[in-house]
Design an enzyme around this catalytic site. Structure first.
Site, PDB file in Angstrom:
ATOM      1  N   GLU A   1      -1.928  -9.009   3.991  1.00  0.00           N
ATOM      2  CA  GLU A   1      -1.927  -9.439   5.402  1.00  0.00           C
ATOM      3  C   GLU A   1      -3.332  -9.434   6.021  1.00  0.00           C
ATOM      4  O   GLU A   1      -3.599 -10.214   6.934  1.00  0.00           O
ATOM      5  CB  GLU A   1      -0.955  -8.588   6.234  1.00  0.00           C
ATOM      6  CG  GLU A   1      -1.401  -7.194   6.623  1.00  0.00           C
ATOM      7  CD  GLU A   1      -1.444  -6.192   5.483  1.00  0.00           C
ATOM      8  OE1 GLU A   1      -0.995  -6.512   4.363  1.00  0.00           O
ATOM      9  OE2 GLU A   1      -1.971  -5.076   5.707  1.00  0.00           O
TER      10      GLU A   1
ATOM     11  N   HIS B   1      -3.657  -5.145   0.318  1.00  0.00           N
ATOM     12  CA  HIS B   1      -3.135  -5.609   1.616  1.00  0.00           C
ATOM     13  C   HIS B   1      -3.259  -7.123   1.802  1.00  0.00           C
ATOM     14  O   HIS B   1      -4.255  -7.595   2.348  1.00  0.00           O
ATOM     15  CB  HIS B   1      -3.928  -4.940   2.747  1.00  0.00           C
ATOM     16  CG  HIS B   1      -3.562  -3.518   2.976  1.00  0.00           C
ATOM     17  ND1 HIS B   1      -2.660  -3.127   3.951  1.00  0.00           N
ATOM     18  CD2 HIS B   1      -3.985  -2.385   2.380  1.00  0.00           C
ATOM     19  CE1 HIS B   1      -2.535  -1.813   3.926  1.00  0.00           C
ATOM     20  NE2 HIS B   1      -3.321  -1.337   2.991  1.00  0.00           N
TER      21      HIS B   1
ATOM     22  N   CYS C   1       0.842  -1.212   0.000  1.00  0.00           N
ATOM     23  CA  CYS C   1       0.000   0.000   0.000  1.00  0.00           C
ATOM     24  C   CYS C   1       0.874   1.258   0.000  1.00  0.00           C
ATOM     25  O   CYS C   1       1.513   1.545  -0.996  1.00  0.00           O
ATOM     26  CB  CYS C   1      -0.981  -0.040   1.172  1.00  0.00           C
ATOM     27  SG  CYS C   1      -2.340   1.128   0.976  1.00  0.00           S
TER      28      CYS C   1
END
Ligand SMILES: *[C@@H]1O[C@H](CO)[C@@H](O)[C@H](O)[C@H]1NC(C)=O
Ligand SMILES: *[C@@H]1O[C@H](CO)[C@@H](O)[C@H](O)[C@H]1NC(C)=O
Ligand SMILES: *[C@@H]1O[C@H](CO)[C@@H](O)[C@H](O)[C@H]1NC(C)=O
Length: 313
Positions: free
Chosen positions: A242, A240, A129
Protein backbone atom coordinates in the site's frame (compact mmCIF):
# COMPACT_ATOMS: atom_id res chain seq x y z
CA UNK A 1 -38.68 4.41 -23.08
CA UNK A 2 -36.15 6.48 -21.20
CA UNK A 3 -38.50 6.76 -18.27
CA UNK A 4 -39.19 3.04 -18.20
CA UNK A 5 -35.54 2.08 -18.23
CA UNK A 6 -34.93 4.83 -15.67
CA UNK A 7 -37.49 3.29 -13.34
CA UNK A 8 -35.99 -0.13 -13.86
CA UNK A 9 -32.49 1.06 -13.02
CA UNK A 10 -33.81 2.98 -10.04
CA UNK A 11 -35.60 0.02 -8.50
CA UNK A 12 -32.73 -2.32 -9.31
CA UNK A 13 -30.36 0.06 -7.60
CA UNK A 14 -32.37 0.10 -4.38
CA UNK A 15 -33.00 -3.61 -4.22
CA UNK A 16 -29.44 -4.43 -5.28
CA UNK A 17 -28.12 -4.91 -1.75
CA UNK A 18 -30.55 -7.65 -0.92
CA UNK A 19 -30.74 -9.32 -4.31
CA UNK A 20 -28.64 -12.45 -4.78
CA UNK A 21 -25.46 -11.55 -6.68
CA UNK A 22 -25.69 -12.57 -10.31
CA UNK A 23 -23.24 -14.84 -12.08
CA UNK A 24 -20.42 -16.51 -10.24
CA UNK A 25 -18.79 -13.33 -8.97
CA UNK A 26 -19.94 -10.84 -6.36
CA UNK A 27 -19.47 -7.44 -7.97
CA UNK A 28 -20.20 -5.48 -4.79
CA UNK A 29 -17.61 -6.92 -2.38
CA UNK A 30 -17.02 -5.46 1.08
CA UNK A 31 -13.70 -6.15 2.76
CA UNK A 32 -13.10 -5.74 6.47
CA UNK A 33 -9.93 -4.15 7.83
CA UNK A 34 -9.22 -5.18 11.38
CA UNK A 35 -8.68 -2.13 13.62
CA UNK A 36 -5.69 -2.21 15.96
CA UNK A 37 -4.94 -0.84 19.42
CA UNK A 38 -3.23 2.56 19.13
CA UNK A 39 0.24 1.98 20.59
CA UNK A 40 2.14 4.85 19.00
CA UNK A 41 2.42 7.62 21.62
CA UNK A 42 1.85 10.44 19.11
CA UNK A 43 -1.39 8.83 17.88
CA UNK A 44 -2.78 7.71 21.25
CA UNK A 45 -4.58 10.98 22.04
CA UNK A 46 -6.74 10.58 18.90
CA UNK A 47 -8.40 7.27 19.72
CA UNK A 48 -8.11 3.82 21.29
CA UNK A 49 -7.99 1.95 17.98
CA UNK A 50 -7.15 2.92 14.40
CA UNK A 51 -6.84 1.99 10.74
CA UNK A 52 -4.30 3.81 8.54
CA UNK A 53 -6.12 5.35 5.55
CA UNK A 54 -3.51 3.89 3.15
CA UNK A 55 -5.02 0.39 3.60
CA UNK A 56 -8.50 1.73 2.90
CA UNK A 57 -7.37 3.48 -0.30
CA UNK A 58 -5.42 0.40 -1.34
CA UNK A 59 -8.51 -1.82 -1.23
CA UNK A 60 -11.00 0.75 -2.50
CA UNK A 61 -8.81 1.44 -5.52
CA UNK A 62 -9.49 -2.10 -6.76
CA UNK A 63 -13.26 -1.81 -6.65
CA UNK A 64 -14.56 -2.76 -3.22
CA UNK A 65 -15.96 -1.09 -0.14
CA UNK A 66 -14.31 -1.25 3.27
CA UNK A 67 -15.67 -1.97 6.72
CA UNK A 68 -13.55 -1.19 9.76
CA UNK A 69 -13.80 -4.17 12.13
CA UNK A 70 -13.75 -3.12 15.79
CA UNK A 71 -11.98 -4.89 18.62
CA UNK A 72 -13.48 -6.42 21.77
CA UNK A 73 -16.73 -7.55 20.17
CA UNK A 74 -18.37 -10.81 21.23
CA UNK A 75 -17.92 -14.02 19.27
CA UNK A 76 -21.46 -13.80 17.91
CA UNK A 77 -20.91 -10.19 16.82
CA UNK A 78 -17.78 -11.25 14.92
CA UNK A 79 -19.63 -14.20 13.45
CA UNK A 80 -22.34 -11.84 12.19
CA UNK A 81 -19.70 -9.57 10.61
CA UNK A 82 -18.00 -12.61 9.06
CA UNK A 83 -21.27 -13.60 7.42
CA UNK A 84 -21.75 -10.04 6.11
CA UNK A 85 -18.35 -9.27 4.52
CA UNK A 86 -16.35 -10.90 1.73
CA UNK A 87 -12.83 -10.98 3.10
CA UNK A 88 -10.63 -9.35 5.73
CA UNK A 89 -7.25 -7.64 5.80
CA UNK A 90 -4.98 -7.78 8.85
CA UNK A 91 -2.83 -4.63 8.57
CA UNK A 92 0.66 -3.86 9.77
CA UNK A 93 1.39 -2.22 13.10
CA UNK A 94 2.88 -3.14 16.42
CA UNK A 95 0.85 -5.14 18.92
CA UNK A 96 1.29 -8.45 20.67
CA UNK A 97 0.53 -11.35 18.36
CA UNK A 98 -0.97 -13.60 20.98
CA UNK A 99 -2.62 -11.48 23.68
CA UNK A 100 -3.71 -8.25 22.00
CA UNK A 101 -7.38 -7.62 21.27
CA UNK A 102 -6.26 -7.40 17.61
CA UNK A 103 -4.84 -10.94 17.71
CA UNK A 104 -7.89 -12.29 19.53
CA UNK A 105 -10.30 -10.90 16.93
CA UNK A 106 -8.06 -12.14 14.10
CA UNK A 107 -8.10 -15.65 15.56
CA UNK A 108 -11.89 -15.71 15.31
CA UNK A 109 -11.90 -14.68 11.63
CA UNK A 110 -9.12 -17.14 10.86
CA UNK A 111 -10.98 -20.11 12.32
CA UNK A 112 -14.31 -19.06 10.80
CA UNK A 113 -12.61 -18.75 7.39
CA UNK A 114 -11.16 -22.26 7.63
CA UNK A 115 -14.45 -23.76 8.74
CA UNK A 116 -16.26 -21.90 5.95
CA UNK A 117 -13.81 -23.04 3.26
CA UNK A 118 -14.14 -26.65 4.40
CA UNK A 119 -17.89 -26.42 3.81
CA UNK A 120 -17.57 -24.75 0.40
CA UNK A 121 -17.84 -21.09 1.49
CA UNK A 122 -14.98 -18.88 0.23
CA UNK A 123 -13.60 -16.18 2.56
CA UNK A 124 -10.14 -14.76 1.76
CA UNK A 125 -7.75 -13.32 4.35
CA UNK A 126 -4.83 -11.00 3.64
CA UNK A 127 -2.04 -10.16 6.10
CA UNK A 128 0.39 -7.30 5.55
CA UNK A 129 3.62 -7.11 7.64
CA UNK A 130 2.37 -7.71 11.20
CA UNK A 131 -0.62 -9.31 9.47
CA UNK A 132 1.64 -11.93 7.83
CA UNK A 133 3.36 -12.53 11.17
CA UNK A 134 -0.04 -12.94 12.80
CA UNK A 135 -1.03 -15.55 10.20
CA UNK A 136 2.08 -17.57 11.05
CA UNK A 137 1.22 -17.40 14.77
CA UNK A 138 -2.38 -18.46 14.10
CA UNK A 139 -1.31 -21.39 11.92
CA UNK A 140 1.63 -22.57 14.05
CA UNK A 141 -0.20 -21.97 17.33
CA UNK A 142 2.84 -20.11 18.65
CA UNK A 143 5.09 -17.14 17.98
CA UNK A 144 8.13 -18.32 16.00
CA UNK A 145 9.39 -14.93 14.84
CA UNK A 146 13.04 -13.94 14.71
CA UNK A 147 14.44 -10.46 15.24
CA UNK A 148 15.69 -9.18 11.85
CA UNK A 149 17.23 -5.94 10.71
CA UNK A 150 14.67 -5.02 8.09
CA UNK A 151 13.46 -1.57 9.08
CA UNK A 152 13.06 1.00 6.32
CA UNK A 153 14.58 -0.84 3.40
CA UNK A 154 13.24 -1.42 -0.11
CA UNK A 155 14.09 -4.86 -1.53
CA UNK A 156 13.74 -6.92 -4.67
CA UNK A 157 12.09 -10.26 -3.93
CA UNK A 158 13.93 -13.54 -4.20
CA UNK A 159 11.07 -15.36 -5.89
CA UNK A 160 10.85 -19.10 -5.26
CA UNK A 161 9.95 -21.70 -7.87
CA UNK A 162 6.40 -21.67 -6.43
CA UNK A 163 5.91 -18.01 -7.39
CA UNK A 164 5.36 -18.76 -11.08
CA UNK A 165 2.52 -21.20 -10.37
CA UNK A 166 1.00 -19.17 -7.51
CA UNK A 167 -2.49 -17.68 -7.45
CA UNK A 168 -1.18 -14.34 -6.17
CA UNK A 169 1.16 -13.71 -9.09
CA UNK A 170 -0.89 -15.54 -11.73
CA UNK A 171 -2.09 -12.42 -13.54
CA UNK A 172 1.16 -10.47 -13.24
CA UNK A 173 2.62 -9.45 -16.60
CA UNK A 174 6.04 -11.10 -17.20
CA UNK A 175 7.84 -7.72 -17.16
CA UNK A 176 6.43 -7.00 -13.70
CA UNK A 177 7.57 -10.40 -12.39
CA UNK A 178 11.00 -9.67 -13.78
CA UNK A 179 11.09 -6.21 -12.18
CA UNK A 180 9.88 -7.68 -8.88
CA UNK A 181 12.94 -9.90 -8.68
CA UNK A 182 15.42 -7.28 -9.90
CA UNK A 183 14.28 -3.87 -8.62
CA UNK A 184 13.67 -2.80 -5.01
CA UNK A 185 9.88 -2.51 -5.33
CA UNK A 186 8.93 -3.75 -1.85
CA UNK A 187 9.11 -1.49 1.22
CA UNK A 188 10.09 -3.29 4.43
CA UNK A 189 9.34 -1.83 7.86
CA UNK A 190 9.64 -4.68 10.33
CA UNK A 191 11.89 -5.77 13.20
CA UNK A 192 10.69 -9.35 13.15
CA UNK A 193 10.32 -11.98 10.47
CA UNK A 194 9.58 -15.66 10.10
CA UNK A 195 12.99 -17.10 9.22
CA UNK A 196 12.88 -19.49 6.27
CA UNK A 197 14.67 -22.11 8.36
CA UNK A 198 12.11 -21.84 11.18
CA UNK A 199 9.29 -21.97 8.65
CA UNK A 200 10.66 -25.09 6.98
CA UNK A 201 11.18 -26.82 10.33
CA UNK A 202 7.59 -26.22 11.40
CA UNK A 203 5.30 -28.84 9.92
CA UNK A 204 2.12 -26.78 10.43
CA UNK A 205 3.51 -23.80 8.53
CA UNK A 206 5.12 -25.91 5.84
CA UNK A 207 1.91 -27.80 5.17
CA UNK A 208 -0.29 -24.69 5.24
CA UNK A 209 1.61 -22.10 3.18
CA UNK A 210 3.59 -22.04 0.02
CA UNK A 211 6.54 -19.62 0.20
CA UNK A 212 6.52 -17.35 -2.87
CA UNK A 213 9.52 -15.20 -1.99
CA UNK A 214 12.27 -14.81 0.58
CA UNK A 215 14.65 -12.03 1.49
CA UNK A 216 17.83 -11.81 3.50
CA UNK A 217 18.49 -9.18 6.17
CA UNK A 218 21.83 -7.43 6.59
CA UNK A 219 23.02 -10.06 9.10
CA UNK A 220 22.28 -12.88 6.67
CA UNK A 221 19.00 -14.13 8.16
CA UNK A 222 16.76 -15.37 5.36
CA UNK A 223 13.05 -14.79 5.97
CA UNK A 224 9.73 -15.45 4.25
CA UNK A 225 8.62 -12.28 2.48
CA UNK A 226 5.57 -13.52 0.55
CA UNK A 227 3.37 -16.59 1.12
CA UNK A 228 -0.03 -17.97 0.22
CA UNK A 229 -2.19 -20.75 1.61
CA UNK A 230 -1.69 -24.01 -0.28
CA UNK A 231 -5.36 -24.93 0.17
CA UNK A 232 -6.98 -21.97 1.92
CA UNK A 233 -7.34 -18.45 0.44
CA UNK A 234 -4.92 -16.82 2.88
CA UNK A 235 -2.16 -14.51 1.76
CA UNK A 236 0.72 -12.77 3.49
CA UNK A 237 3.29 -10.16 2.55
CA UNK A 238 5.99 -9.13 5.00
CA UNK A 239 6.38 -5.91 2.99
CA UNK A 240 3.90 -3.09 2.38
CA UNK A 241 2.28 -2.90 -1.08
CA UNK A 242 0.00 0.00 0.00
CA UNK A 243 2.88 2.43 0.63
CA UNK A 244 3.90 2.37 -3.05
CA UNK A 245 0.82 4.39 -3.98
CA UNK A 246 -0.40 6.07 -0.82
CA UNK A 247 2.47 7.14 1.47
CA UNK A 248 5.02 9.82 0.65
CA UNK A 249 7.40 10.47 3.58
CA UNK A 250 10.70 11.30 1.89
CA UNK A 251 13.01 9.66 4.44
CA UNK A 252 11.25 6.32 4.23
CA UNK A 253 11.81 3.53 1.71
CA UNK A 254 8.50 3.93 -0.11
CA UNK A 255 9.02 2.77 -3.72
CA UNK A 256 7.15 5.04 -6.17
CA UNK A 257 8.46 3.98 -9.58
CA UNK A 258 5.91 3.11 -12.27
CA UNK A 259 6.64 -0.59 -11.70
CA UNK A 260 6.24 -0.18 -7.92
CA UNK A 261 2.86 1.47 -8.43
CA UNK A 262 1.82 -1.26 -10.85
CA UNK A 263 2.80 -3.91 -8.30
CA UNK A 264 0.62 -2.27 -5.67
CA UNK A 265 -2.40 -2.03 -8.03
CA UNK A 266 -1.96 -5.58 -9.26
CA UNK A 267 -1.94 -7.05 -5.74
CA UNK A 268 -4.96 -5.01 -4.64
CA UNK A 269 -6.78 -6.22 -7.78
CA UNK A 270 -5.85 -9.78 -6.89
CA UNK A 271 -7.25 -9.64 -3.38
CA UNK A 272 -10.45 -7.84 -4.35
CA UNK A 273 -10.95 -10.50 -7.03
CA UNK A 274 -10.64 -13.08 -4.27
CA UNK A 275 -13.35 -11.24 -2.32
CA UNK A 276 -15.59 -11.34 -5.39
CA UNK A 277 -15.72 -15.11 -4.88
CA UNK A 278 -17.50 -14.60 -1.56
CA UNK A 279 -21.26 -14.13 -1.43
CA UNK A 280 -21.65 -13.15 2.21
CA UNK A 281 -23.88 -10.14 2.65
CA UNK A 282 -25.44 -7.92 5.26
CA UNK A 283 -28.95 -8.82 6.42
CA UNK A 284 -30.23 -5.36 5.43
CA UNK A 285 -29.23 -2.31 3.41
CA UNK A 286 -29.36 -0.21 6.60
CA UNK A 287 -26.89 -2.46 8.43
CA UNK A 288 -24.59 -2.42 5.43
CA UNK A 289 -24.60 1.37 5.20
CA UNK A 290 -23.96 1.78 8.91
CA UNK A 291 -20.96 -0.58 8.82
CA UNK A 292 -18.97 1.04 6.01
CA UNK A 293 -15.91 3.26 6.42
CA UNK A 294 -17.79 6.13 4.72
CA UNK A 295 -19.36 6.89 8.10
CA UNK A 296 -15.94 8.00 9.40
CA UNK A 297 -13.47 10.72 8.46
CA UNK A 298 -9.74 10.19 8.53
CA UNK A 299 -7.60 12.63 10.50
CA UNK A 300 -4.53 14.28 8.98
CA UNK A 301 -1.44 13.06 10.84
CA UNK A 302 1.22 13.82 8.19
CA UNK A 303 2.81 16.35 10.54
CA UNK A 304 3.40 13.79 13.32
CA UNK A 305 3.91 10.44 11.61
CA UNK A 306 4.36 8.84 8.20
CA UNK A 307 0.76 7.61 7.84
CA UNK A 308 -0.59 10.90 6.39
CA UNK A 309 -4.20 10.06 7.28
CA UNK A 310 -5.61 7.74 9.92
CA UNK A 311 -9.13 6.65 10.93
CA UNK A 312 -9.62 6.46 14.68
CA UNK A 313 -12.32 4.50 16.50
C1 LIG B 1 -11.02 -4.27 25.37
O1 LIG B 1 -11.32 -4.82 26.62
C2 LIG B 1 -10.23 -4.80 27.55
C3 LIG B 1 -10.65 -5.55 28.80
O2 LIG B 1 -11.87 -5.08 29.27
C4 LIG B 1 -9.84 -3.36 27.81
O3 LIG B 1 -8.73 -3.32 28.69
C5 LIG B 1 -9.46 -2.71 26.48
O4 LIG B 1 -9.16 -1.34 26.68
C6 LIG B 1 -10.58 -2.83 25.47
N1 LIG B 1 -10.09 -2.38 24.19
C7 LIG B 1 -10.76 -1.55 23.42
C8 LIG B 1 -10.12 -1.23 22.12
O5 LIG B 1 -11.83 -1.07 23.71
C1 LIG C 1 16.80 -6.78 17.49
O1 LIG C 1 18.13 -6.81 17.07
C2 LIG C 1 18.73 -5.54 17.00
C3 LIG C 1 20.09 -5.71 16.35
O2 LIG C 1 20.79 -6.82 16.87
C4 LIG C 1 18.81 -4.96 18.40
O3 LIG C 1 19.38 -3.68 18.34
C5 LIG C 1 17.39 -4.87 18.93
O4 LIG C 1 17.41 -4.41 20.26
C6 LIG C 1 16.71 -6.21 18.87
N1 LIG C 1 15.36 -6.03 19.28
C7 LIG C 1 14.73 -6.84 20.10
C8 LIG C 1 13.32 -6.46 20.45
O5 LIG C 1 15.24 -7.83 20.56
C1 LIG D 1 18.46 -13.15 -2.38
O1 LIG D 1 19.08 -14.38 -2.05
C2 LIG D 1 20.49 -14.35 -2.11
C3 LIG D 1 20.98 -15.76 -1.89
O2 LIG D 1 20.44 -16.32 -0.75
C4 LIG D 1 20.99 -13.36 -1.07
O3 LIG D 1 22.39 -13.29 -1.10
C5 LIG D 1 20.40 -11.99 -1.35
O4 LIG D 1 20.77 -11.06 -0.36
C6 LIG D 1 18.90 -12.05 -1.42
N1 LIG D 1 18.40 -10.78 -1.88
C7 LIG D 1 17.59 -10.03 -1.14
C8 LIG D 1 17.17 -8.74 -1.78
O5 LIG D 1 17.18 -10.33 -0.04
Amino acid sequence: MVLISGVFIFSFFFSGVLAAPSGNRNERPIIGILTQETEDAVLKPFGKTYVAASYVKYLESAGCRVMPVRLNLTFSEYEKIFNSINGILFPGGAVNLENSDFAKAARIFYSLAIKAYDSGDYFPIWGTCLGLQLLTVLTAGKNLLTNTSTENIALALNLTSSAQSSRMFHDFPPELMKALSKEPLTGNFHHYSIATQTFQRNIKLRHFYSVLSTNTDMYGVEFVSTMEGIKYPMYGVQWHPEVNRFLWEKDLAFPHSAKAVQLSSQLADFFVNEARKSFHRFPSAEEEKAALIYNYSPIYVGNICSYMQVYFF
